[in-house]
Write an enzyme that holds these catalytic residues in place. Structure first.
Site, PDB file in Angstrom:
ATOM      1  N   PHE A 246       0.813  -1.224   0.000  1.00 23.32           N
ATOM      2  CA  PHE A 246       0.000   0.000   0.000  1.00 23.32           C
ATOM      3  C   PHE A 246       0.842   1.267   0.000  1.00 23.32           C
ATOM      4  O   PHE A 246       0.375   2.332   0.384  1.00 23.32           O
ATOM      5  CB  PHE A 246      -0.968   0.025   1.197  1.00 23.32           C
ATOM      6  CG  PHE A 246      -1.668  -1.275   1.443  1.00 23.32           C
ATOM      7  CD1 PHE A 246      -2.499  -1.809   0.488  1.00 23.32           C
ATOM      8  CD2 PHE A 246      -1.487  -1.975   2.616  1.00 23.32           C
ATOM      9  CE1 PHE A 246      -3.146  -3.019   0.686  1.00 23.32           C
ATOM     10  CE2 PHE A 246      -2.117  -3.188   2.832  1.00 23.32           C
ATOM     11  CZ  PHE A 246      -2.954  -3.703   1.862  1.00 23.32           C
ATOM     12  N   THR A 473      -2.034  -7.289  -6.871  1.00 27.20           N
ATOM     13  CA  THR A 473      -2.954  -6.552  -7.739  1.00 27.20           C
ATOM     14  C   THR A 473      -3.368  -7.337  -8.974  1.00 27.20           C
ATOM     15  O   THR A 473      -4.329  -6.961  -9.643  1.00 27.20           O
ATOM     16  CB  THR A 473      -2.298  -5.244  -8.190  1.00 27.20           C
ATOM     17  OG1 THR A 473      -1.032  -5.554  -8.776  1.00 27.20           O
ATOM     18  CG2 THR A 473      -2.069  -4.315  -7.011  1.00 27.20           C
ATOM     19  N   LYS A 639     -12.063  -9.569 -13.173  1.00 26.39           N
ATOM     20  CA  LYS A 639     -12.025 -10.145 -11.823  1.00 26.39           C
ATOM     21  C   LYS A 639     -10.996  -9.431 -10.950  1.00 26.39           C
ATOM     22  O   LYS A 639     -11.302  -9.009  -9.828  1.00 26.39           O
ATOM     23  CB  LYS A 639     -11.712 -11.638 -11.902  1.00 26.39           C
ATOM     24  CG  LYS A 639     -11.856 -12.381 -10.587  1.00 26.39           C
ATOM     25  CD  LYS A 639     -11.729 -13.883 -10.796  1.00 26.39           C
ATOM     26  CE  LYS A 639     -12.018 -14.640  -9.502  1.00 26.39           C
ATOM     27  NZ  LYS A 639     -11.961 -16.116  -9.704  1.00 26.39           N
ATOM     28  N   GLY A 710      -5.361   0.807  -9.052  1.00 30.56           N
ATOM     29  CA  GLY A 710      -4.908   0.565  -7.687  1.00 30.56           C
ATOM     30  C   GLY A 710      -5.367   1.606  -6.691  1.00 30.56           C
ATOM     31  O   GLY A 710      -5.695   1.293  -5.552  1.00 30.56           O
ATOM     32  N   GLU A 711      -5.426   2.875  -7.127  1.00 28.51           N
ATOM     33  CA  GLU A 711      -5.754   3.957  -6.192  1.00 28.51           C
ATOM     34  C   GLU A 711      -7.205   4.406  -6.240  1.00 28.51           C
ATOM     35  O   GLU A 711      -7.790   4.777  -5.218  1.00 28.51           O
ATOM     36  CB  GLU A 711      -4.860   5.173  -6.469  1.00 28.51           C
ATOM     37  CG  GLU A 711      -3.618   5.248  -5.622  1.00 28.51           C
ATOM     38  CD  GLU A 711      -2.449   4.469  -6.181  1.00 28.51           C
ATOM     39  OE1 GLU A 711      -1.409   4.411  -5.522  1.00 28.51           O
ATOM     40  OE2 GLU A 711      -2.587   3.908  -7.282  1.00 28.51           O
TER      41      GLU A 711
END
Length: 745
Positions: A246, A473, A639, A710-711
């Site tokens: 993270f 990820t 997915k 991701g963010e």
């Protein structure tokens, strides 16, 4: 070349999943070596002051203890480390443990005990006696607000706030509706499952193989080479799996520095693993104090916007984030002034934590927009549409694409927003108050320079390789999907290698740029392989593809076929035999388009809708539903993409209601430095989360048309929950996390 897409855009399980759930995946602390020694860090008992004496005799007398390293006997290292290849991780000079007797933050490493076993090292660490001259720590951001300063732009790597436009102060004074409020974001600590660890294998003659908890192996290699004056050829870093980070794994942490120091000094392999308690002694999302002032006409259209932020940083680094910049681009407003300052406090340097700056800044902006909606009597969704920005007014650029209107529409429809009763406290379910809130999210869509290698063998097996990381990820999987489709192969014929400095250099995994960057490099390498194969096929005697142009062939099922006549084909194996080769290999490098970056702004967007239920007497908040509509360009894997947004929303719920690192300003230490007292969402806290991917075509942002995920899932989530809490209770809480005492107090 027209190649039908068989896997990209579909839902595929992670290819690395079986290795992770069976234990076959090895993490930094699980690699071993002959004659491996173990190091345990001794942390300081004070937050500010000086070591006046350190007694290591008792520890060194324990059989099996090899050496105790302190500031008095630490090995010499290079003076500067600014030249190491720090890929915005974030920029600066990572803290040097044992560099002197000064104590500058709570939990600072003061010794490293190295022993034959971990148990002996841990026992030896309890015997190290440290005497301090203690000073009063200065850790209260509020008290240091007046001393805040504009951080230097040089070497920051972070965009400063854009210049003011219009006259925000004058427009605010003239506006019929005026709102000015302060918002506060508490300190949050990263808590990945895998603790930070480094296993440094001493290969002899100063050569090292390092297994490090890091989001970019090239960062670790560059840092070690710079600090310890080693050559890149003598330092190989291998991190195939990362158990979450993270952002805490963007830059090297102090256990790496200590492990390498010990290994080089002792000329043997050393492992250092940090405890969960020690994970609270470094990087975190900084506490930030923000003031947002909105001036609007009676219909809620913005006339003036001012957003000021003061964030904490350490005394030895200027850590920066883009906190207020988002307010200059998300909505149309002719008069905007943004200001960002830092205040030095006696803590460790903050670090990037999922969507750094955006989580903080968007919380304040989106709560302020919700307050404007109530002040103007306009529905919160309608208010955002009335203030919709068609271009980036902060930079004066058009967007590469922007499907935020569609995200608003689809998210609201799925959530049932039209059924919302506007009045606070007007919706209930038995003894529980029901609240509906929404917010907008935004994050940069970036592409970085990246390289990748593709290697194809006659049996139709493809290996892809680059040095970037997979933090969980789905990078292993999406790169395999891109390669499989590029050469028309089944997905199970493709393997991906990551996390090794011996592989083609790629940027660290962060910033939501991995798919756009390393994905484009894989695509380019596979195209070169395909072109080489076609060249071999065209050169065959009486080749059915003798005059075929690359644009007119298809790769499918291990064959090269003429697009308008599939009966004319050559197998991959036949093409390689014709070329007299056992493999076709290509390494390619891709770069972002400087012209596109100069002309356009690229962002992902989201519309987040949340429903909360709150016990009217007890103040307990339950987030019952979240609908997150995402506009992020092309989606490579439905997915893993959904999983990314789910994880972001869960972290957003944690930021809204639970996560808070509590500083004792007398001691200068984090009080709840464990997972028993630092609360994160658990299964019982999470109910229905629905993810919608809005169709968005973008032919400018990256060769693949992807924007990254991701963010964006976390941005806006906390604000949506906070706005729902107000709708349920009529009480506006402007400080995160929103705990029971703030609701019923």
């Amino acid at each position: 070349m027209a190649t039908p897409s068989h896997t990209v855009g579909t839902a595929r399980s992670r290819l690395d999943g079986p290795a992770k759930v069976t234990g076959a995946a090895k993490y930094a602390a699980e690699f071993t070596a002959p004659d491996l020694a173990h190091g345990v860090v001794v942390s300081s008992a004070i937050a500010k002051g000086r070591i006046t004496a350190i007694d290591t005799k008792a520890a060194e007398a324990v059989p099996g203890v090899i050496k105790v390293f302190t500031h008095e006997n630490k090995p010499r290292t290079a003076w500067l480390d600014y030249n190491y290849r720090d890929q915005v991780a974030p920029p600066g000079s990572p803290f040097r443990a044992l560099n002197g007797p000064e104590i500058v933050y709570g939990g600072q490493p003061v010794a490293l005990v190295v022993a034959e076993t971990f148990e002996l090292a841990r026992y030896g660490a309890t015997l190290v006696k440290v005497t301090y001259s203690e000073e009063v720590p200065n850790t209260d951001l509020e008290k240091n607000r007046d001393a805040a300063y504009v951080p230097p732009k040089k070497r920051s790597g972070i965009k400063p706030p854009p210049d003011p436009r219009g006259d925000a102060a004058g427009a605010y004074d003239a506006a019929p509706i005026q709102l000015r409020h302060e918002y506060k974001q508490a300190i949050e600590h990263h808590n990945p499952m895998e603790p930070h660890a480094s296993t440094v294998v001493y290969e002899g003659e100063g050569k090292l193989t390092i297994h490090d908890k890091i989001q970019g192996v090239n960062n670790t290699q560059g840092y070690v080479c710079s600090v310890f004056s080693l050559k890149p050829d003598d330092v190989r870093v291998i991190t195939p799996y990362v158990g979450g980070a993270f952002g805490s794994g963007l830059r090297p942490q102090y256990q790496l520095y200590l492990a390498v120091s010990a290994a080089l000094d002792l000329k043997r392999s050393v492992r250092v693993v940090l405890t969960r308690d020690q994970m609270f002694t470094f990087g975190y999302r900084p506490e930030t104090l923000q003031t947002v002032a909105l001036g609007a006409d009676k219909d809620g259209r913005l006339q003036a916007l001012t957003h000021d932020a003061v964030a904490g940083t350490s005394t030895f680094e200027d850590y920066q984030e883009a906190v207020v910049n988002w307010s200059g681009l998300l909505y149309h407003c002719p008069n905007v002034t943004l200001d960002y300052k830092l205040a030095k406090i006696d803590t460790y340097t903050p670090s990037d934590m999922r969507a750094p700056g955006a989580v903080t800044g968007i919380f304040a902006l989106e709560c302020a927009m919700d307050e404007l909606a109530y002040a103007s009597g306009v529905d919160p969704l309608e208010l955002r549409l009335r203030n919709y920005a068609e271009r980036d007014e902060g930079e004066g650029k058009d967007f590469t694409s922007k499907a935020l209107r569609a995200a608003y529409e689809q998210g609201a429809s799925r959530f049932g927003w039209s059924k919302r009763k506007a009045e606070p406290r007007s919706m209930r379910d038995g003894r529980e108050l029901v609240g509906w809130g929404m917010a907008t999210g935004v994050w940069e869509a970036m592409m970085m320079q990246s390289s990748a290698r593709a290697t194809l063998t006659p049996d139709g097996k493809l290996e892809l390789a680059c040095s970037t990381a997979d933090l969980g990820t789905g990078t292993y999987t999406i790169l395999a999907q891109i390669g499989a489709d590029a050469l028309g192969l089944p997905l199970d014929q493709v393997t991906t290698r990551l996390g090794d400095t011996a592989l083609p250099e790629a940027p660290l995994a962060g910033g939501s740029w991995t798919a756009a960057s390393s994905g484009a490099a894989v695509q380019a390498a596979c195209r070169t392989v395909a072109e080489t194969l076609l060249g071999y096929a065209r050169g065959m005697a009486e080749s059915p593809l003798a005059n075929a142009d690359f644009a007119h062939v298809t790769f499918a099922d291990g064959e090269i076929r003429l697009q308008n006549d599939p009966s004319r084909k050559v197998s991959i194996a036949e093409a390689m035999r014709a070329g007299g080769v056992e493999r076709v290999e290509a390494t390619e490098k891709v770069k972002p388009s400087m012209l596109t970056n100069m002309r356009f702004s690229a962002y992902t967007h989201s519309a987040v809708f949340a429903e909360v239920k709150i016990d009217e007497d007890l103040g307990v908040v339950r987030v019952m539903r979240v609908v997150s509509a995402i506009a992020a360009g092309k989606i490579l894997n439905l997915k893993t993409a959904r999983s990314q947004i789910l994880g972001g929303v869960v972290m957003g719920i944690g930021a809204a209601l639970e996560e808070e690192s509590m500083l004792d300003h007398t001691l200068g230490r984090i009080m709840n430095h464990n997972l028993g007292e630092y609360h994160v969402p658990v299964n019982a806290d999470i109910h229905d989360i629905e993810v919608i991917f809005v169709d968005e075509h973008d032919d400018k942002v990256s060769p693949l048309g992807v924007k990254g995920l991701g963010e964006i899932g976390i941005v806006g989530a906390a604000a949506a929950v906070a706005n729902a809490v107000f709708h349920a209770t009529g009480k506006r809480v402007r400080e995160l996390p929103i705990t029971i005492d703030k609701i019923i107090g």
